[in-house]
Design an enzyme around this catalytic site. Structure first.
Site, mmCIF file in Angstrom:
data_model
loop_
_atom_site.group_PDB
_atom_site.id
_atom_site.type_symbol
_atom_site.label_atom_id
_atom_site.label_comp_id
_atom_site.label_asym_id
_atom_site.label_seq_id
_atom_site.Cartn_x
_atom_site.Cartn_y
_atom_site.Cartn_z
ATOM 1 C CE1 TYR A 290 13.085 19.908 -1.422
ATOM 2 C CE2 TYR A 290 13.140 22.546 -1.074
ATOM 3 C CZ TYR A 290 13.680 21.092 -0.485
ATOM 4 O OH TYR A 290 14.880 20.913 0.228
ATOM 5 C CE LYS B 82 -2.290 -0.073 -7.364
ATOM 6 N NZ LYS B 82 -3.269 -0.911 -7.900
ATOM 7 C CD GLU C 153 -6.420 -1.562 -9.127
ATOM 8 O OE1 GLU C 153 -5.786 -1.473 -8.048
ATOM 9 O OE2 GLU C 153 -6.286 -2.050 -10.295
ATOM 10 C CG LEU D 288 1.741 0.523 -7.714
ATOM 11 C CD1 LEU D 288 2.059 0.265 -6.285
ATOM 12 C CD2 LEU D 288 1.282 1.964 -7.942
ATOM 13 C CD GLU D 289 5.951 -3.146 -10.171
ATOM 14 O OE1 GLU D 289 6.019 -4.414 -9.432
ATOM 15 O OE2 GLU D 289 4.790 -2.951 -10.523
#
Length: 129
Positions: A61, A107, A29, A80-81
């Site tokens: 934005y 993901k 990864e 991811l956290e």
């Protein structure tokens, strides 16, 4: 945090932001990377911008997009956290008008036995008082 605390009021909505990043606990990864999907809700008072029609009275934005892109495509995180928290903290630091934030991070290509759209996390952060 209770979702009800921040789910009322004006907000900017950003959906389906896709980036290539190098996050995960597995070496592949970190080496090959993969696609990540991000959704953002940013709570702030939009009344003045609605009345003035002036970009200076809101948060762009485009600027939020660039910040999120920098985090997701930037230095590798294991979890991811951690990526989601970095996005949230960066946005709250950069844009004082934003009072609360929801970051959903997924993901798209995960090595699991089965069919999925994505796997991910969703976090909520309020501006510290």
């Amino acid at each position: 945090m209770d979702d009800g605390e921040i789910s009322k009021g004006d907000k900017l909505i950003m959906r389906g932001l896709k980036f290539h990043g190098y996050h995960g606990v597995h070496e592949a990864e970190k080496k090959l990377g993969q696609k990540f999907l991000v959704d953002i809700d940013a709570w702030l008072d939009l009344k003045k911008a609605g009345e003035t029609d002036n970009l200076n009275d809101t948060v762009s934005y485009f600027e939020i997009y660039r910040l999120v892109k920098g985090v997701v495509e930037g230095p590798s995180h294991n979890l991811l956290e951690s990526v989601a928290n970095t996005i949230a903290c960066s946005i709250l630091t950069a844009y004082p008008p934003i009072t609360a934030l929801r970051v959903k991070l997924g993901k798209l290509h995960v090595a699991v036995q089965g069919t999925i759209d994505y796997l991910g996390v969703e976090i909520y952060r309020n501006r510290p008082k």
